[in-house]
Design a protein around this motif. Structure first.
Motif, PDB file in Angstrom:
ATOM      1  N   ASP A  64       0.810  -1.227   0.000  1.00  0.00           N
ATOM      2  CA  ASP A  64       0.000   0.000   0.000  1.00  0.00           C
ATOM      3  C   ASP A  64       0.840   1.274   0.000  1.00  0.00           C
ATOM      4  O   ASP A  64       0.416   2.300  -0.522  1.00  0.00           O
ATOM      5  N   LYS A  65       2.002   1.208   0.624  1.00  0.00           N
ATOM      6  CA  LYS A  65       2.793   2.437   0.796  1.00  0.00           C
ATOM      7  C   LYS A  65       3.617   2.802  -0.437  1.00  0.00           C
ATOM      8  O   LYS A  65       4.129   3.915  -0.537  1.00  0.00           O
ATOM      9  N   THR A  66       3.741   1.869  -1.375  1.00  0.00           N
ATOM     10  CA  THR A  66       4.630   2.115  -2.517  1.00  0.00           C
ATOM     11  C   THR A  66       4.184   3.322  -3.344  1.00  0.00           C
ATOM     12  O   THR A  66       4.996   4.161  -3.719  1.00  0.00           O
ATOM     13  N   ALA A  67       2.896   3.425  -3.615  1.00  0.00           N
ATOM     14  CA  ALA A  67       2.412   4.537  -4.440  1.00  0.00           C
ATOM     15  C   ALA A  67       2.682   5.874  -3.753  1.00  0.00           C
ATOM     16  O   ALA A  67       3.107   6.842  -4.396  1.00  0.00           O
ATOM     17  N   THR A  68       2.464   5.929  -2.437  1.00  0.00           N
ATOM     18  CA  THR A  68       2.722   7.174  -1.704  1.00  0.00           C
ATOM     19  C   THR A  68       4.204   7.523  -1.745  1.00  0.00           C
ATOM     20  O   THR A  68       4.583   8.686  -1.916  1.00  0.00           O
ATOM     21  N   GLU A  69       5.053   6.505  -1.600  1.00  0.00           N
ATOM     22  CA  GLU A  69       6.500   6.769  -1.649  1.00  0.00           C
ATOM     23  C   GLU A  69       6.909   7.273  -3.031  1.00  0.00           C
ATOM     24  O   GLU A  69       7.721   8.192  -3.143  1.00  0.00           O
ATOM     25  N   ILE A  70       6.355   6.656  -4.065  1.00  0.00           N
ATOM     26  CA  ILE A  70       6.692   7.102  -5.423  1.00  0.00           C
ATOM     27  C   ILE A  70       6.243   8.555  -5.615  1.00  0.00           C
ATOM     28  O   ILE A  70       6.988   9.394  -6.109  1.00  0.00           O
ATOM     29  N   CYS A  71       5.008   8.859  -5.178  1.00  0.00           N
ATOM     30  CA  CYS A  71       4.490  10.217  -5.377  1.00  0.00           C
ATOM     31  C   CYS A  71       5.231  11.245  -4.528  1.00  0.00           C
ATOM     32  O   CYS A  71       5.258  12.422  -4.865  1.00  0.00           O
ATOM     33  N   SER A  72       5.838  10.813  -3.439  1.00  0.00           N
ATOM     34  CA  SER A  72       6.564  11.737  -2.569  1.00  0.00           C
ATOM     35  C   SER A  72       7.985  11.978  -3.044  1.00  0.00           C
ATOM     36  O   SER A  72       8.667  12.865  -2.518  1.00  0.00           O
ATOM     37  N   ALA A  73       8.451  11.202  -4.015  1.00  0.00           N
ATOM     38  CA  ALA A  73       9.832  11.340  -4.482  1.00  0.00           C
ATOM     39  C   ALA A  73      10.029  12.702  -5.138  1.00  0.00           C
ATOM     40  O   ALA A  73       9.094  13.291  -5.682  1.00  0.00           O
ATOM     41  N   SER A  74      11.259  13.184  -5.101  1.00  0.00           N
ATOM     42  CA  SER A  74      11.540  14.531  -5.625  1.00  0.00           C
ATOM     43  C   SER A  74      11.236  14.629  -7.116  1.00  0.00           C
ATOM     44  O   SER A  74      10.863  15.698  -7.600  1.00  0.00           O
ATOM     45  N   GLU A  75      11.361  13.531  -7.839  1.00  0.00           N
ATOM     46  CA  GLU A  75      11.083  13.562  -9.280  1.00  0.00           C
ATOM     47  C   GLU A  75       9.637  13.958  -9.554  1.00  0.00           C
ATOM     48  O   GLU A  75       9.326  14.554 -10.577  1.00  0.00           O
TER      49      GLU A  75
END
Ligand SMILES: *[C@@H]1O[C@H](CO)[C@@H](O)[C@H](O)[C@H]1NC(C)=O
Length: 204
Positions: free
Chosen positions: A97-108
């Motif tokens: 579940d947390k992967t999408a949030t981590e991706i969206c939080s990345a600086s890119e």
């Protein structure tokens, strides 16, 4: 990345195209800035679901085998390992579940911190390809690779019942993933149009 060639891209793209028309339509209705983070995580969650589908895993497995294994000490052992483990590892990463949030939080991407308008009002083929390309960049980045390697070596995979031996699993993750993730992420960028068609019913 010079070791990406047409046949590996083809493998991934064909895997993607196999599911065209099965994608879910992703509709956007003029969201406010505050919803940018949710828009991003909803959209990336859909992409993640696709990336762990049977057809996508088959294409990814071929891609990693062709692009990575010839350069390692034991190419045949690498191929067997990728056949046996890529799908399980991809499912652990993209099923979390947390992967999408981590991706969206990345600086890119910045959506969940800087509230960039990832989707709002601009969603269409170009915007879709842009987002998918950015997700690929996050996965391929040094931070993305490190996060993924640490995640896989932990309770979610190597130290879970999915892996018979946590020590051996961690060695395998260290040997494969720092090379595989940049190739995988870059291939997502190259396949962004097919992915937008398959996953979001865009670029039709
Ligand atoms: C894992 O494999 C290593 C290397 O083969 C071995 O030394 C270790 O005892 C194994 N651990 C378990 C829990 O089976």
């Amino acid at each position: 990345m010079t070791f990406l060639n047409n046949s590996t891209l083809l493998a991934l793209t064909v895997g993607c195209l196999a599911l065209v028309n099965h994608g879910l339509a992703f509709s956007i209705t003029g969201k406010a800035d505050d919803d940018a983070c949710q828009d991003c995580t909803d959209g990336v969650t859909q992409l993640n679901k696709y990336l762990m589908s049977e057809a996508a895993i088959a294409g990814e497995t071929e891609l990693i085998k062709v692009a990575i294994c010839p350069d390692l000490d034991d190419p045949k052992g690498c191929e067997k390992g990728v056949d046996a483990w890529w799908g399980k590892m991809a499912t652990a990463v993209f099923g979390d579940d947390k992967t999408a949030t981590e991706i969206c939080s990345a600086s890119e991407i910045g959506a969940c911190k800087a509230r960039l308008p990832v989707y709002q009002g601009k969603w269409g083929c170009d915007e879709c390809k842009r987002l998918v390309g950015l997700v690929g960049k996050v996965i391929a980045s040094d931070d993305g690779t490190k996060t993924t390697v640490d995640f896989l070596k932990g309770d979610a995979f190597c130290k879970s019942s999915a892996s018979p031996n946590a020590t051996v699993c961690a060695q395998y993750v260290d040997a494969l993933m720092p090379a595989a993730l940049p190739v995988f992420g870059e291939s997502i960028g190259f396949a962004s149009e097919a992915l937008c068609q398959t996953v979001y019913a865009q670029c039709q």
